[in-house]
Design an enzyme around this catalytic site. Structure first.
Site, PDB file in Angstrom:
ATOM      1  N   SER A  72     -15.725   9.750 -60.735  1.00  0.00           N
ATOM      2  CA  SER A  72     -16.050   8.323 -60.767  1.00  0.00           C
ATOM      3  C   SER A  72     -14.852   7.423 -61.060  1.00  0.00           C
ATOM      4  O   SER A  72     -14.918   6.228 -60.815  1.00  0.00           O
ATOM      5  CB  SER A  72     -17.147   8.049 -61.792  1.00  0.00           C
ATOM      6  OG  SER A  72     -16.654   8.213 -63.109  1.00  0.00           O
ATOM      7  N   LYS A  96     -14.860   4.766 -68.242  1.00  0.00           N
ATOM      8  CA  LYS A  96     -14.927   3.714 -67.218  1.00  0.00           C
ATOM      9  C   LYS A  96     -13.912   2.622 -67.553  1.00  0.00           C
ATOM     10  O   LYS A  96     -13.292   2.610 -68.596  1.00  0.00           O
ATOM     11  CB  LYS A  96     -16.329   3.086 -67.166  1.00  0.00           C
ATOM     12  CG  LYS A  96     -17.463   4.060 -66.940  1.00  0.00           C
ATOM     13  CD  LYS A  96     -17.462   4.667 -65.572  1.00  0.00           C
ATOM     14  CE  LYS A  96     -18.596   5.691 -65.466  1.00  0.00           C
ATOM     15  NZ  LYS A  96     -18.464   6.545 -64.318  1.00  0.00           N
TER      16      LYS A  96
END
Length: 183
Positions: free
Chosen positions: A39, A80
């Protein structure tokens, strides 16, 4: 005989103190993390090992584009990038980030965007479509993975409470050929 016993005892004490200091550093200051998944590609790769600075937000505040590690709602730690700070409005149009109605460049995505066969890396959206609010709530951040089409992030799990942030991840130390200090 007493001298040998005394010397052994000193070594045991030194070892216990060293372990306590190492555990304190690991628990309170820095911790290793392994990137699990794709990701955050191309910035981070599956299996990259990083150092998480646990005190960075005790002495400072999160900034836009910091890469953070946080406790996700599923009980798993996620890594993230911060896109939105408290009070920000966030919108993507034509693969371009707008924060508070101002275009904000994302240079860390340029190479990835050029390698895409066609289409946008980040699909159009407005913040209220993803979290039901026009602005990032106080005490929260809005995060996205760099691999926007294959990331479970704030678009799916909502704004991230700041008290769930473990720390800032900015040093890749393994594998050696990936060593990098991320700013």
């Amino acid at each position: 005989m007493a001298k040998g016993k005394s010397e052994s005892w000193e070594w045991v004490k030194a070892l216990v103190i060293a372990l306590a200091v190492a555990a304190g550093i690991r628990y309170f200051l820095f911790a290793p993390i392994v990137v699990d998944g794709e990701s955050m590609m191309p910035t981070l790769h599956n299996g990259d090992r990083m150092i998480v600075n646990k005190v960075s937000y005790d002495i400072g505040k999160p900034e836009r584009f910091d890469i953070i590690v946080f406790n996700a709602p599923e009980g798993k730690d996620y890594i993230k990038r911060i896109i939105g700070l408290p009070g920000d409005t966030i919108e993507y149009r034509d693969d371009t980030l707008f924060v508070n109605d101002q275009e904000v460049p994302e240079p860390y995505l340029n190479e990835y965007k050029r390698s895409m066969p066609e289409g946008n890396l980040t699909y159009d959206f407005q913040l209220n479509e993803k979290i039901g609010r026009k602005t990032v709530p106080e005490g929260h951040v809005f995060v996205l993975g760099d691999n926007r089409q294959h990331s479970k992030d704030s678009r799916n799990i909502g704004a991230i409470p700041m008290d769930t942030i473990i720390g800032k991840a900015n040093v890749i130390f393994w594998p050696v050929d990936h060593f990098n200090v991320i700013k």
